[in-house]
Write an enzyme that holds these catalytic residues in place. Structure first.
Site, PDB file in Angstrom:
ATOM      1  N   ASP B 155       0.842  -1.206   0.000  1.00 24.25           N
ATOM      2  CA  ASP B 155       0.000   0.000   0.000  1.00 24.25           C
ATOM      3  C   ASP B 155       0.876   1.255   0.000  1.00 24.25           C
ATOM      4  O   ASP B 155       1.685   1.464   0.907  1.00 24.25           O
ATOM      5  CB  ASP B 155      -0.877  -0.054   1.269  1.00 24.25           C
ATOM      6  CG  ASP B 155      -2.031   0.924   1.227  1.00 24.25           C
ATOM      7  OD1 ASP B 155      -2.014   1.846   0.391  1.00 24.25           O
ATOM      8  OD2 ASP B 155      -2.956   0.767   2.055  1.00 24.25           O
ATOM      9  N   TRP B 190      -3.835   5.684  -8.954  1.00 25.09           N
ATOM     10  CA  TRP B 190      -3.033   6.797  -9.446  1.00 25.09           C
ATOM     11  C   TRP B 190      -2.250   6.436 -10.704  1.00 25.09           C
ATOM     12  O   TRP B 190      -1.843   5.310 -10.900  1.00 25.09           O
ATOM     13  CB  TRP B 190      -2.035   7.241  -8.379  1.00 25.09           C
ATOM     14  CG  TRP B 190      -2.683   7.854  -7.186  1.00 25.09           C
ATOM     15  CD1 TRP B 190      -3.998   8.156  -7.002  1.00 25.09           C
ATOM     16  CD2 TRP B 190      -2.024   8.217  -5.971  1.00 25.09           C
ATOM     17  NE1 TRP B 190      -4.192   8.706  -5.769  1.00 25.09           N
ATOM     18  CE2 TRP B 190      -2.996   8.759  -5.108  1.00 25.09           C
ATOM     19  CE3 TRP B 190      -0.701   8.147  -5.543  1.00 25.09           C
ATOM     20  CZ2 TRP B 190      -2.683   9.221  -3.832  1.00 25.09           C
ATOM     21  CZ3 TRP B 190      -0.396   8.615  -4.268  1.00 25.09           C
ATOM     22  CH2 TRP B 190      -1.375   9.147  -3.423  1.00 25.09           C
ATOM     23  N   ASP B 210     -10.347   4.562  -1.982  1.00 22.33           N
ATOM     24  CA  ASP B 210     -10.931   3.606  -1.038  1.00 22.33           C
ATOM     25  C   ASP B 210     -12.459   3.553  -1.148  1.00 22.33           C
ATOM     26  O   ASP B 210     -13.125   4.578  -1.282  1.00 22.33           O
ATOM     27  CB  ASP B 210     -10.575   3.994   0.400  1.00 22.33           C
ATOM     28  CG  ASP B 210      -9.109   3.701   0.724  1.00 22.33           C
ATOM     29  OD1 ASP B 210      -8.385   3.169  -0.142  1.00 22.33           O
ATOM     30  OD2 ASP B 210      -8.701   4.005   1.853  1.00 22.33           O
TER      31      ASP B 210
END
Lengths: 389, 389
Positions: B155, B190, B210
Site C-alpha cells: 500500500d 493513481w 478507497d
C-alpha cells in the site's frame, strides 16, 4: 443506446395522450416555443433554502445585472419553496410575510429585464410543508399569471397518484392563463420521466435526485446523464438539477467540471449561490461566455460520452456551426495526461482547437490532442475540423 | 475505447522495462501463473481496521470454513495494516503483541486449506503509521516467505518517488524468495496504474480510491470501471477495492448490486465483514455460487457496459462456454421496468435465460427480455444464445 428504450416509452406516451384528450379545450400553443435553449437564471434554494424573502430575491436580481450575469444570458430569478402563506376565503393562495407584494416584486424583476420564477407542488403540501396546489391548480395558475410569473417549478413532494396526470393538469392550467410560463417538472428522475416529460408539457424535467455541494454527488449525477441525450431538444430539456457553483463545498477545478459538464449536457443553468457575495473566481466560472455558448447553442443537442477509461472520460456536444465542444474529464484523484483522438470525435485528419477555459487558440493538431487534466478537473475545447469551410 | 489509450501506455511500459532490466537475476517464473482467476478471500480492514489480532484472523479462517465460503472459493485470509511491531537489531520486521507467532498463524491457516495474506508499504510507514518496507524490501520478502505468507498487499501510503520502480523492487524481492506470493498493488488508481500494473508484476492493482460502506461510494467506484476491461486478464486484474457486503451501511438490494457488479468486472472478491457474526442474508449474497462462477470464469474477461439510459445500465461479461452474464442495474431511486435487447448482447433471434439471484430458469425469449429492477438493485442473468450447441 438505440431508439428502442429501456423504458416502455410507447406505452407511456399513449397513456399521456389519453390524459391530454380528456382535458378541456386549450388555447393554441404560441408560435415561439418556450425555452428554445436551456433556461438560465438563479434559484433561491441551494443557498438560502427557507431563508428567502422579497429582499433576498431583489438582491439576487440586482446582482445578476451588476455582476454581468444578465449580459451573458442569466434571465430567470426563481423563488423556490417557502414563499407561500395561507389561502384566503375564496381559496386564493397568498404569499407569507416575507413576500408582502408578489406583483410588485414581479414588476421589479421585469423592470430589470429579467423574469420571475415561482414554486409549487401537485400535492397538498410542498417539500418544506407549505401550501401546495392540489385541488387549486386552475386558481394557482391564474394567480401566478396575474402576479406576472414567468416560470413554475412544480415539485412532486407530498403528491400521490399518477405523475403524468398531475403534471398535465397544471400544464393545461398554465396554458389557459394565456401567459407564457416555463414549466419545470421536479420529480427526482422517477418513472423514466425523460420518456414522457415533453408529452405532459414540461420544458425541463429533473432526471436525478437532489444535487448537493460536493464533488462526489455532483459528479455521480452529471456523469450518469449519458444515454438521455435523445430525449432533449429545443423546448424540452433534461435537468440534472441546479448549480452549486460558489456555495463553497467544491474546489474551483471541481466547479469548472460542474459548469463544463452541465453545458455539454445542454442542462438548464440555474445558479444557486449567494450572488450578492460571490468571489471573482465564482463569477468567472458562472460567466464564462465561451462555455455558456456551448450550453446555449441553437442546435440544442445534448452531449454524450465518446470514450471512457476508468476515471477518464471524453464527452462531445455537436454545435450548430459544425464545430464540436469536447470535455476531457479526469474524475480521478491525481493529475492525468489524457489524449483525445479525433476519430473519437468523428473528425478527420486535422482540426483547430480552442481552450474554452484559458480562452486561447491552441492551433492546429493532427489526429489527436494530449493535455494534462487536474484531479477532478476538465479541459474543455471547441474543435473545428480543418476540412470545414 | 480503442487500444490506443488515454494514458501514454507505451512510454510507461518502456520505462518499466528499463527498471526490470537493471535488477539482479531472477529465478524463472513458475509455470502456473498466480491468480489465474480473481483472488477470493477475506481482509481485516473494512470491519476491524486496526483492531485486528491473531484471534480475529483465526476466527475469520474458522468462519470461512464453517460458513461454506471456502467451499465456493474463498481462500485468502488477509491481514491488513496494524500487525507490525519494531525491527530487531538485524532489521528484521517483528509482529506486534497482537500477533505472538506469525509462522504459527500461517500454519493454522494452511491447516484449514486456506492461504495467508499480509500487508506492507513501499514507504517508511504504513497508512496507519506502522513500520513500512522502505529500505528493507529483500529482508521483508524473505521474512514473509519464511512465515508462510501467500499474498502481499503493498500500500503506497507514505511512499514517494516512482511507483513503478518501488513496486518492481518488491516484486523482484518476492520472486527471489521462490515462494509463490500473490502481489496486490494498492495505490488508489493513481497514474493510470492499469496500463503498467502487470509490467511491474502486479497480480491485481487498485483502480480506485478507497471504498466505503454506502451505496453512493460503492456505485461511483464500480460503475466507473467501464473502459478498463482491456487491461485485465488471467494473472493480472483490475481491483476496484474490497467488498463491504455485510458491514451494515447498505440494503440487501444494494449489496446484491455490489456483488453482481464486482463479479461482472472480474474483480477480486475480498470480503470485508465480520464473518463470525454475519446474517443469513449476507452469507447468501457472499456465497451465491452462480454469481461467483461469473467472476471466476476461466476466460477471465472483464465485463463492460453495453447500454445506458441515465440511471439504467446494462453490463455484459462474456464467459468461457459462450454464454453471457448480464447485469441489469437500476441506479435510480424508484423501481424501474428495464428491457435488455439481445442485439445489445451480440445475440441473435432467441436465447434461454437464467436468473442468477432467484436461481430460476426463465425459459426462452425472443429478441428481448423485460424485468422490474428495484431501486439501487440488479437483475443478473446468464444468457445462452439458442443457436449455441
Amino acid at each position: 443506446m438505440k431508439p428502442s428504450a429501456m423504458f416502455a416509452t410507447a406505452t407511456l406516451l399513449a397513456a399521456a395522450a389519453v390524459a391530454f384528450a380528456a382535458a378541456t379545450p386549450l388555447p393554441p400553443a404560441s408560435a415561439a416555443p418556450l425555452a428554445p435553449t436551456p433556461p438560465m437564471g438563479w434559484n433561491s434554494w441551494n443557498h438560502f433554502e427557507c431563508k428567502v424573502s422579497d429582499a433576498v430575491v431583489r438582491a439576487a436580481a440586482d446582482a445578476v445585472v451588476s455582476s454581468g450575469m444578465k449580459a451573458v444570458g442569466y434571465q430567470f430569478i426563481n423563488i423556490d419553496d417557502c414563499w407561500q402563506g395561507q389561502r384566503d376565503a375564496q381559496g386564493n393562495i397568498q404569499p407569507n410575510d416575507r413576500f408582502p407584494d408578489m406583483a410588485a416584486l414581479a414588476a421589479y424583476i421585469h423592470s430589470k429585464g429579467l423574469r420571475l420564477g415561482i414554486y409549487s407542488s401537485p400535492g397538498p403540501k410542498t417539500c418544506a410543508g407549505y401550501e401546495g396546489s392540489f385541488g387549486h391548480e386552475e386558481q394557482d395558475a391564474q394567480t401566478y399569471a396575474r402576479w406576472g410569473v414567468d416560470y413554475l417549478k412544480y415539485d412532486w413532494c407530498s403528491a400521490t397518484g399518477d405523475q403524468r396526470a398531475a403534471y398535465t393538469k397544471m400544464h393545461d392550467a398554465l396554458l389557459r392563463t394565456g401567459r407564457p410560463i416555463v414549466f419545470s417538472l421536479c420529480q427526482y428522475g422517477w418513472y423514466g420521466v425523460w420518456s414522457w416529460g415533453a408529452s405532459v408539457g414540461g420544458n425541463l424535467w429533473r432526471t436525478t435526485d437532489d444535487i448537493s455541494d460536493n464533488y462526489d454527488r455532483m459528479s455521480v449525477l452529471g456523469f450518469a446523464q449519458n444515454g438521455l441525450e435523445r430525449f432533449a431538444g429545443p423546448g424540452h430539456w433534461n435537468d440534472p438539477d441546479m448549480l452549486e457553483i460558489g456555495n463553497g463545498g467544491m474546489k474551483d477545478d471541481e466547479y469548472r467540471t460542474h459548469m463544463s459538464l452541465w453545458c455539454l449536457l445542454a442542462a438548464p443553468l440555474i445558479a444557486g449561490n449567494d450572488l450578492a457575495a460571490m468571489s471573482p473566481a465564482t463569477l468567472a466560472i458562472l460567466t464564462n461566455s465561451e462555455v455558456i455558448a456551448v450550453d446555449q447553442d441553437t442546435a440544442g443537442i445534448q452531449g454524450h460520452r465518446v470514450a471512457e477509461e476508468g476515471p477518464l472520460e471524453i464527452w462531445i456536444k455537436p454545435l450548430a456551426d459544425g464545430t464540436k465542444a469536447v470535455g476531457m474529464f479526469n474524475r480521478g484523484t491525481r493529475e492525468a495526461s489524457m489524449t483525445v483522438r479525433f476519430e473519437q470525435l468523428g473528425i478527420g485528419e486535422s482540426a483547430s482547437l480552442r481552450d474554452l477555459w484559458t480562452h486561447r487558440d491552441l492551433g492546429e493538431f493532427h489526429s489527436s490532442y494530449e493535455a494534462k487534466v487536474p484531479r477532478h478537473g476538465v479541459v474543455m475545447l471547441r474543435v473545428r475540423d480543418s476540412s470545414l469551410r
